[in-house]
Enzyme design. Structure first.
Site, PDB file in Angstrom:
ATOM      1  N   ARG A  89       1.054  -1.594  -0.181  1.00  0.00           N
ATOM      2  CA  ARG A  89       0.181   0.268   0.099  1.00  0.00           C
ATOM      3  C   ARG A  89       1.027   1.380   0.387  1.00  0.00           C
ATOM      4  O   ARG A  89       2.123   1.507   1.217  1.00  0.00           O
ATOM      5  CB  ARG A  89      -1.144  -0.203   0.951  1.00  0.00           C
ATOM      6  CG  ARG A  89      -1.330  -1.432   1.188  1.00  0.00           C
ATOM      7  CD  ARG A  89      -2.922  -1.063   2.004  1.00  0.00           C
ATOM      8  NE  ARG A  89      -3.973   0.574   2.011  1.00  0.00           N
ATOM      9  CZ  ARG A  89      -4.782   1.021   2.510  1.00  0.00           C
ATOM     10  NH1 ARG A  89      -4.772   0.175   3.797  1.00  0.00           N
ATOM     11  NH2 ARG A  89      -5.823   1.380   2.436  1.00  0.00           N
ATOM     12  N   GLN A 196     -15.190   2.131   6.866  1.00  0.00           N
ATOM     13  CA  GLN A 196     -14.830   1.291   8.191  1.00  0.00           C
ATOM     14  C   GLN A 196     -14.888   1.928   9.619  1.00  0.00           C
ATOM     15  O   GLN A 196     -14.831   1.947  10.767  1.00  0.00           O
ATOM     16  CB  GLN A 196     -12.923   2.473   7.691  1.00  0.00           C
ATOM     17  CG  GLN A 196     -11.791   1.053   7.602  1.00  0.00           C
ATOM     18  CD  GLN A 196     -11.862   2.026   6.061  1.00  0.00           C
ATOM     19  OE1 GLN A 196     -12.948   2.789   5.440  1.00  0.00           O
ATOM     20  NE2 GLN A 196     -11.146   2.182   5.083  1.00  0.00           N
ATOM     21  N   ASP A 237      -2.483   9.417   7.500  1.00  0.00           N
ATOM     22  CA  ASP A 237      -1.780   8.325   6.842  1.00  0.00           C
ATOM     23  C   ASP A 237      -0.117   8.889   6.653  1.00  0.00           C
ATOM     24  O   ASP A 237       0.912   8.528   6.471  1.00  0.00           O
ATOM     25  CB  ASP A 237      -2.092   7.743   5.541  1.00  0.00           C
ATOM     26  CG  ASP A 237      -3.806   6.806   6.166  1.00  0.00           C
ATOM     27  OD1 ASP A 237      -4.785   7.239   6.718  1.00  0.00           O
ATOM     28  OD2 ASP A 237      -3.480   5.357   6.375  1.00  0.00           O
TER      29      ASP A 237
HETATM   30  O1  MRU Z   1      -7.503   2.419   4.596  1.00  0.00           O
HETATM   31  P1  MRU Z   1      -7.107   2.279   5.940  1.00  0.00           P
HETATM   32  O2  MRU Z   1      -8.771   2.187   6.019  1.00  0.00           O
HETATM   33  O3  MRU Z   1      -5.682   1.725   5.932  1.00  0.00           O
HETATM   34  O4  MRU Z   1      -7.657   3.887   5.910  1.00  0.00           O
HETATM   35  C1  MRU Z   1      -6.984   3.810   7.470  1.00  0.00           C
HETATM   36  C2  MRU Z   1      -6.877   5.326   7.443  1.00  0.00           C
HETATM   37  O5  MRU Z   1      -7.098   6.321   6.605  1.00  0.00           O
HETATM   38  C3  MRU Z   1      -6.851   6.050   9.485  1.00  0.00           C
HETATM   39  O6  MRU Z   1      -7.597   7.249   9.534  1.00  0.00           O
HETATM   40  C4  MRU Z   1      -5.479   6.430   8.781  1.00  0.00           C
HETATM   41  O7  MRU Z   1      -4.391   4.669   8.563  1.00  0.00           O
HETATM   42  C5  MRU Z   1      -4.762   6.847  11.333  1.00  0.00           C
HETATM   43  S1  MRU Z   1      -4.740   5.602  11.690  1.00  0.00           S
HETATM   44  C6  MRU Z   1      -4.656   5.539  13.490  1.00  0.00           C
END
Ligand code: MRU
Length: 346
Positions: A89, A196, A237
């Site tokens: 990713r 999520q 992220d």
């Molecule tokens: O695609 P994801 O579910 O990995 O995205 C996660 C997010 O955007 C979260 O807000 C971010 O990783 C912060 S996690 C503490």
């Protein structure tokens, strides 16, 4: 916590399968690095700090799988393992941070025997996980100071225990405020397309007994405009040197709505989410995920076959929309370039 996001047990990696929550609570066991990489790509584990831990543990598994007569061959194969992890990713910088950390440790112990190096890598991966718990608790402590008594906090996506080693960044702030006895409540955005918020944040907060209301993403403005939201707290992220922040798609819209309604918008993230090599958010790579995440929910089509789809998984919120960035080393606001450098190397 009543669940474990990820753990190293008996030379294997155990992860709660986040693709199945909230309907099933299943723990998968991984014994090889390729299936860990697949688990990251397929979102069995997701969330920036959690995928950093998974990458570190995947590398430790990979080191055990390598058959090598010489150090040269071992290190060449280890590089391949790291490259496989790096291709999973692209947006969350914690993944690359963890890979670099594992490589550095391997390199620093090059003179040792191969079994010793394998053991050191295993211990380092476990340390990444344990440290994350402490870091999130510290983010929580700092962040809770910003949360007023009786606050209604809007959050987007899942930046909770499931996205970290177990306490959360944005949800860490919420947990800490709750633990301090502040009578808070949470508004959780459902967070299309992967849900999520509905599937993970709602599940975590319900388990924790923190009063939570689930809303669909397009309702945030309605509640802000009616004065029902006191502040927003989200995770991140990747944060560029000027404070521009990549987080789950839709975060930018929440930040714009918050500014329009004079509501503080906070980002909570560990220092490992800072990417000070990027001068601003335009340089952050944004992952595009499969169209089926938009056209289908749980395998059921919700759009006509053949429709053109875009599915960026993240967006960038400009620093000017962010009231403060909460890290384990303190809270930064105002001059982000200066403040982020300071918390990165306290
Ligand atoms: O695609 P994801 O579910 O990995 O995205 C996660 C997010 O955007 C979260 O807000 C971010 O990783 C912060 S996690 C503490």
């Amino acid at each position: 916590m009543s669940f474990r996001t990820i753990e190293w047990r008996d030379n294997s990696v155990i992860m709660i399968d986040q693709t199945l929550l909230p309907s099933e609570e299943v723990y998968n066991t991984y014994t090889d690095f390729k299936s860990v990489a697949e688990a990251i790509r397929g979102m069995v584990i997701r969330g920036a700090p959690a995928i950093g831990v998974a990458a570190a543990m995947g590398i430790a598994l990979g080191a055990r799988e390598i058959i090598a007569d010489t150090h040269e061959s071992f290190f060449r194969q280890l590089e391949n393992v790291c490259e496989t992890m790096a291709r999973t990713r692209p947006t969350a910088v914690n993944l690359f941070w963890a890979i670099e950390r594992m490589k550095r440790v391997a390199d620093a112990n090059r003179a040792k025997g191969l079994d010793r190096i394998r053991d050191i890598l295993k211990k380092e991966a476990i340390r990444v996980e344990e440290e994350d718990l402490t870091i999130c608790r510290n983010i929580g402590k700092w962040g809770a100071t910003l949360i007023p008594e009786g606050a209604a906090i809007l959050t987007h996506c899942n930046a909770g225990g499931l996205a970290t080693a177990g306490y959360g960044t944005a949800l860490g702030v919420i947990r800490a405020a709750h633990e301090m006895g502040k009578k808070i409540q949470v508004f959780a955005d459902e967070t299309r397309p992967w849900l999520q918020g509905a599937r993970l944040t709602a599940w975590e907060l319900l388990k924790e007994g923190i009063p939570t209301t689930l809303i669909s993403d397009n309702m945030a403005g309605f509640f802000m405009n009616r004065g029902e939201i006191s502040c927003c707290v989200v995770g991140a992220d990747r944060i560029a040197a000027n404070g521009d922040t990549a987080n789950k798609i839709g975060t930018y819209s929440v930040a714009v709505l918050a500014k329009e309604n004079n509501i503080p918008f906070y980002v909570a993230a560990p220092v490992s989410t800072l990417d000070l090599s990027l001068s601003d958010g335009s340089q952050i790579p944004i992952e595009e995920r499969p169209a089926s995440e938009v056209t289908h929910i749980k395998g059921v089509p919700i759009a006509p076959e053949g429709i053109k789809v875009r599915n960026p998984a993240f967006d960038v919120t400009p620093a000017s929309y962010i009231s403060a960035i909460i890290t384990e080393n303190g809270i930064v606001s105002g001059d982000y370039r200066k403040g982020l450098r300071k918390v990165a190397a306290p």
